[in-house]
Design a protein around this motif. Structure first.
Motif, PDB file in Angstrom:
ATOM      1  N   GLY A  38       0.820  -1.205   0.000  1.00 49.77           N
ATOM      2  CA  GLY A  38       0.000   0.000   0.000  1.00 49.77           C
ATOM      3  C   GLY A  38       0.853   1.254   0.000  1.00 49.77           C
ATOM      4  N   GLY A  39       0.197   2.391  -0.212  1.00 51.02           N
ATOM      5  CA  GLY A  39       0.921   3.654  -0.215  1.00 51.02           C
ATOM      6  C   GLY A  39       0.099   4.758  -0.816  1.00 51.02           C
ATOM      7  N   LEU A  40       0.794   5.854  -1.119  1.00 46.39           N
ATOM      8  CA  LEU A  40       0.162   7.034  -1.709  1.00 46.39           C
ATOM      9  C   LEU A  40       0.500   7.087  -3.193  1.00 46.39           C
ATOM     10  CD1 LEU A  40      -1.283   9.795  -1.442  1.00 46.39           C
ATOM     11  CD2 LEU A  40       0.946  10.770  -0.850  1.00 46.39           C
ATOM     12  N   ARG A  63     -11.926  -4.121   0.677  1.00 49.62           N
ATOM     13  CA  ARG A  63     -11.449  -2.800   1.062  1.00 49.62           C
ATOM     14  C   ARG A  63     -12.504  -2.090   1.894  1.00 49.62           C
ATOM     15  NH1 ARG A  63     -11.494   0.257  -4.852  1.00 49.62           N
ATOM     16  NH2 ARG A  63     -13.764   0.461  -5.053  1.00 49.62           N
ATOM     17  N   GLN A  64     -12.030  -1.164   2.715  1.00 48.73           N
ATOM     18  CA  GLN A  64     -12.945  -0.410   3.563  1.00 48.73           C
ATOM     19  C   GLN A  64     -12.470   1.030   3.659  1.00 48.73           C
ATOM     20  OE1 GLN A  64     -13.587  -2.092   7.463  1.00 48.73           O
ATOM     21  NE2 GLN A  64     -15.536  -1.040   7.656  1.00 48.73           N
ATOM     22  N   ALA A  65     -13.317   1.922   3.221  1.00 47.98           N
ATOM     23  CA  ALA A  65     -13.047   3.349   3.320  1.00 47.98           C
ATOM     24  C   ALA A  65     -13.668   3.878   4.612  1.00 47.98           C
ATOM     25  CB  ALA A  65     -13.616   4.074   2.110  1.00 47.98           C
ATOM     26  N   ALA A  92      -8.743   3.477   0.420  1.00 47.22           N
ATOM     27  CA  ALA A  92      -9.314   2.605   1.444  1.00 47.22           C
ATOM     28  C   ALA A  92      -8.200   1.799   2.094  1.00 47.22           C
ATOM     29  CB  ALA A  92     -10.341   1.657   0.826  1.00 47.22           C
ATOM     30  N   ASN A  93      -8.569   1.122   3.152  1.00 43.30           N
ATOM     31  CA  ASN A  93      -7.698   0.106   3.735  1.00 43.30           C
ATOM     32  C   ASN A  93      -8.035  -1.215   3.038  1.00 43.30           C
ATOM     33  OD1 ASN A  93      -5.688  -0.791   5.378  1.00 43.30           O
ATOM     34  ND2 ASN A  93      -6.850  -0.653   7.270  1.00 43.30           N
ATOM     35  N   VAL A 127      -4.255   2.228   1.122  1.00 45.22           N
ATOM     36  CA  VAL A 127      -4.042   2.779  -0.212  1.00 45.22           C
ATOM     37  C   VAL A 127      -4.711   4.147  -0.260  1.00 45.22           C
ATOM     38  CG1 VAL A 127      -4.582   2.547  -2.663  1.00 45.22           C
ATOM     39  CG2 VAL A 127      -3.887   0.537  -1.330  1.00 45.22           C
ATOM     40  N   THR A 128      -3.932   5.157  -0.607  1.00 47.47           N
ATOM     41  CA  THR A 128      -4.461   6.511  -0.722  1.00 47.47           C
ATOM     42  C   THR A 128      -4.180   7.030  -2.117  1.00 47.47           C
ATOM     43  OG1 THR A 128      -4.047   6.911   1.637  1.00 47.47           O
ATOM     44  CG2 THR A 128      -4.417   8.835   0.241  1.00 47.47           C
TER      45      THR A 128
END
Length: 122
Positions: free
Chosen positions: A9-11, A35-37, A89-90, A118-119
């Motif tokens: 994950g990351g930006l 995924r969960q926002a 989201a995560n 993840v952003t």
């Protein structure tokens, strides 16, 4: 008990790509990504069995995300392309011991990872 560890994950900027990995400590029947926002329910993203060629995707990611596996490494990947801000989201890896239950239901999965954020910046 199967342990799942996500990474990757990351930006990233909108339109970019990321690849998530999930290493499983043992073999199960199939793997999935959810995924969960913030403020939203956990959502099905993709799933794959450890054998065969079938893959499954949520409507919001079809054509942009690809799930794959490396059986020798007990690892499942989620290649995410053309990322959008709404993909922020995560992301959680999940494993299921059987194929009973719908592929997109949380309750169909027996083991969960801790998640990787993840952003996507617009």
């Amino acid at each position: 008990q199967v342990q799942l560890v996500e990474s990757g994950g990351g930006l990233v900027q909108a339109g970019g790509s990321l690849r998530l990995s999930c290493v499983a400590s043992g073999r199960t029947f199939a793997m999935g990504w959810f995924r969960q926002a913030p403020g939203k329910e956990r959502e099905f993203v993709a799933a794959i069995k450890w054998s065969g060629d079938n893959t499954y995707y949520g409507d919001s990611v079809k054509g942009r995300f690809t799930i794959s596996r490396d059986n020798a490494k007990n690892t499942v990947y989620l290649q995410m392309n053309r990322l959008k801000a709404e993909d922020t989201a995560n992301y959680y890896c999940a494993a299921r011991k059987t194929w009973l239950g719908s592929v997109d239901l949380l309750g169909s999965y027996d083991y969960w990872g801790q998640g990787t954020q993840v952003t996507v910046s617009s």
